[in-house]
Design a protein around this motif. Sequence first.
Motif, mmCIF file in Angstrom:
data_model
loop_
_atom_site.group_PDB
_atom_site.id
_atom_site.type_symbol
_atom_site.label_atom_id
_atom_site.label_comp_id
_atom_site.label_asym_id
_atom_site.label_seq_id
_atom_site.Cartn_x
_atom_site.Cartn_y
_atom_site.Cartn_z
ATOM 1 N N SER A 33 37.043 32.823 38.387
ATOM 2 C CA SER A 33 37.188 33.808 39.448
ATOM 3 C C SER A 33 38.394 34.702 39.223
ATOM 4 O O SER A 33 39.475 34.225 38.893
ATOM 5 N N VAL A 35 39.611 39.193 38.423
ATOM 6 C CA VAL A 35 39.346 40.291 37.489
ATOM 7 C C VAL A 35 39.599 39.873 36.047
ATOM 8 O O VAL A 35 39.062 40.474 35.119
ATOM 9 N N GLU A 36 40.399 38.826 35.855
ATOM 10 C CA GLU A 36 40.692 38.338 34.514
ATOM 11 C C GLU A 36 39.640 37.361 33.986
ATOM 12 O O GLU A 36 39.751 36.862 32.865
ATOM 13 N N ALA A 37 38.574 37.119 34.746
ATOM 14 C CA ALA A 37 37.552 36.140 34.361
ATOM 15 C C ALA A 37 36.941 36.384 32.978
ATOM 16 O O ALA A 37 36.743 35.428 32.222
ATOM 17 N N PRO A 38 36.638 37.623 32.589
ATOM 18 C CA PRO A 38 36.069 37.809 31.240
ATOM 19 C C PRO A 38 37.011 37.349 30.125
ATOM 20 O O PRO A 38 36.558 36.790 29.116
ATOM 21 N N GLN A 41 37.005 33.602 30.143
ATOM 22 C CA GLN A 41 35.774 33.127 29.514
ATOM 23 C C GLN A 41 35.892 33.176 27.990
ATOM 24 O O GLN A 41 35.519 32.228 27.298
ATOM 25 N N LEU A 54 30.709 33.974 36.445
ATOM 26 C CA LEU A 54 31.933 34.762 36.477
ATOM 27 C C LEU A 54 31.960 35.550 37.781
ATOM 28 O O LEU A 54 31.003 36.243 38.112
ATOM 29 N N GLU A 55 33.054 35.443 38.497
ATOM 30 C CA GLU A 55 33.313 36.294 39.656
ATOM 31 C C GLU A 55 34.430 37.212 39.191
ATOM 32 O O GLU A 55 35.545 36.756 38.981
ATOM 33 N N LYS A 56 34.142 38.495 38.989
ATOM 34 C CA LYS A 56 35.063 39.384 38.286
ATOM 35 C C LYS A 56 35.734 40.431 39.171
ATOM 36 O O LYS A 56 36.370 41.337 38.654
ATOM 37 N N ARG A 57 35.611 40.316 40.474
ATOM 38 C CA ARG A 57 36.126 41.393 41.320
ATOM 39 C C ARG A 57 37.330 41.014 42.169
ATOM 40 O O ARG A 57 37.985 41.892 42.722
#
Length: 153
Positions: A33, A35-38, A41, A54-57
């Motif tokens: 979770s 914005v740094e999720a990518p 990952q 992924l929760e990317k927001r």
Amino acid sequence: DANKQIIPNIYTQLRLQQAALQYQATHLPLLLSGVEAPWMQRWLLHKNIPTTWLEKRSLNTCENARFTALLLQKQGGAAAIELVTDAYHMPRSRRLFALNGIETVPVIAPLPVEPMVWWPDRRNLTHTRRAIHELIAVARDVWVGETNCREVP
């Protein structure tokens, strides 16, 4: 890093290491979770640890909890989750997840330095800063409410 690639900071890396250990022990699906999720990952994939969601927001802990709850609802819900964060951040994180209907099982990730027995040691400043930040944030959340938490991603 030296190659101009975005990499997780040491705090996030220690949380990811703990998440990897949990995954290896339980094989429960991982949800990352923020914005740094990518980038988290990618870091886990280099360790051969897959992520399911992924929760990317989300931009803060309140949004991590709120947007994770929404994502899990879309997936059919979850009775409880294992929440990986450091000991100072855990109480506030658990409270915010509970307010969003998610029961958490705490999984404590280490901090980059262990506290020293004798308090004037400069390494203790990290712990003092983390503790004070979390105390102020909890007081704000309880007395004023979370003021920077968007409703929907």
